[in-house]
Design an enzyme around this catalytic site. Sequence first.
Site, PDB file in Angstrom:
ATOM      1  N   GLY A 169       0.830  -1.200   0.000  1.00 19.32           N
ATOM      2  CA  GLY A 169       0.000   0.000   0.000  1.00 19.32           C
ATOM      3  C   GLY A 169       0.865   1.251   0.000  1.00 19.32           C
TER       4      GLY A 169
ATOM      5  CD  GLN B 233       3.332   6.044   2.528  1.00 20.07           C
ATOM      6  OE1 GLN B 233       2.374   5.466   2.042  1.00 20.07           O
ATOM      7  NE2 GLN B 233       4.305   5.382   3.125  1.00 20.07           N
TER       8      GLN B 233
ATOM      9  CB  CYS C 141       5.107   2.534   7.513  1.00 15.50           C
ATOM     10  SG  CYS C 141       4.667   3.990   6.551  1.00 15.50           S
ATOM     11  CG  LEU C 142       6.430   1.049   1.504  1.00 14.99           C
ATOM     12  CD1 LEU C 142       5.829   1.269   0.118  1.00 14.99           C
ATOM     13  CD2 LEU C 142       7.555   0.030   1.442  1.00 14.99           C
TER      14      LEU C 142
ATOM     15  CG  HIS D 200      -0.537   1.512   7.132  1.00 15.84           C
ATOM     16  ND1 HIS D 200       0.449   1.065   7.988  1.00 15.84           N
ATOM     17  CD2 HIS D 200       0.078   2.357   6.265  1.00 15.84           C
ATOM     18  CE1 HIS D 200       1.601   1.638   7.646  1.00 15.84           C
ATOM     19  NE2 HIS D 200       1.409   2.420   6.594  1.00 15.84           N
ATOM     20  CD  GLU D 201      -1.322   2.533   2.644  1.00 12.12           C
ATOM     21  OE1 GLU D 201      -0.885   3.696   2.523  1.00 12.12           O
ATOM     22  OE2 GLU D 201      -0.575   1.560   2.890  1.00 12.12           O
TER      23      GLU D 201
ATOM     24  CG  HIS E 178       0.222   7.005   5.310  1.00 11.19           C
ATOM     25  ND1 HIS E 178       1.335   7.596   5.853  1.00 11.19           N
ATOM     26  CD2 HIS E 178       0.538   5.695   5.153  1.00 11.19           C
ATOM     27  CE1 HIS E 178       2.284   6.680   6.030  1.00 11.19           C
ATOM     28  NE2 HIS E 178       1.829   5.512   5.612  1.00 11.19           N
TER      29      HIS E 178
HETATM   30 ZN   LIG Z   1       2.672   3.681   5.634  1.00  5.59          ZN
END
Ligand SMILES: [Zn+2]
Length: 210
Positions: A80, A85, A126-127, A168-169, A172
């Site tokens: 995701g 991000q 998380c990226l 999670h997304e 963000h």
């Molecule tokens: Zn994330």
Amino acid sequence: MGLIGKSRAARKRRGPFAELAWGRGGRYNAGEAARKPVEILHYPHPILRKKGAIIREITPEVADRAREMLELMYEAKGVGLAAPQVGWSVQLCVMNPAPEDPSREIVCVNPVITDTEGEEVADEGCLSFPDVRGNISRFLKLTCRWYDLQGRRTEAVAEGLLARMFQHEIDHLNGRLIIDRMTPASRLSVRGRLKDLERECRAPSRSPVR
Ligand SMILES: [Zn+2]
């Protein structure tokens, strides 16, 4: 997982569709290249804390950028990715719970969680936080509504990993990050790594002493 993000505050957007504009900070080059999300921004980049603007019109440009985000997500081996991000402060996220199967791609424009059920603690990463993982309690099941890239209203019930991905997304898109949700023990265990990320972020912008 992701590439190194450097902290440069995103400059103010201008124009009628300013909320759809890519960040014009140091991470994007001028001209054509400015459209490409060249990398995933890392904590503590300030744009990660901003609430994304509602998308009022799904233009071909929005669709192109969503496609670019999916590519970037696959490249980073993620499931995701949310627009903030990549320096794009809008309500849009992309997901694929089975990255080897493109038919399972989900692009959510202006997603909202409308119903929740149960709770489960699980390990999450998380990226935007390379080498950070921790336990996070999430709703086990939820209903989410969003618009797809054709502007169709979509609703889905998700459970388990997919429900976690939605939460999670969407976090963000509201400036919320995994460190806000970690159990106290996990939060403590990642403290040193967060300090490293803060240092990595400061280092490139340090100007030489004259
Ligand atoms: Zn994330």
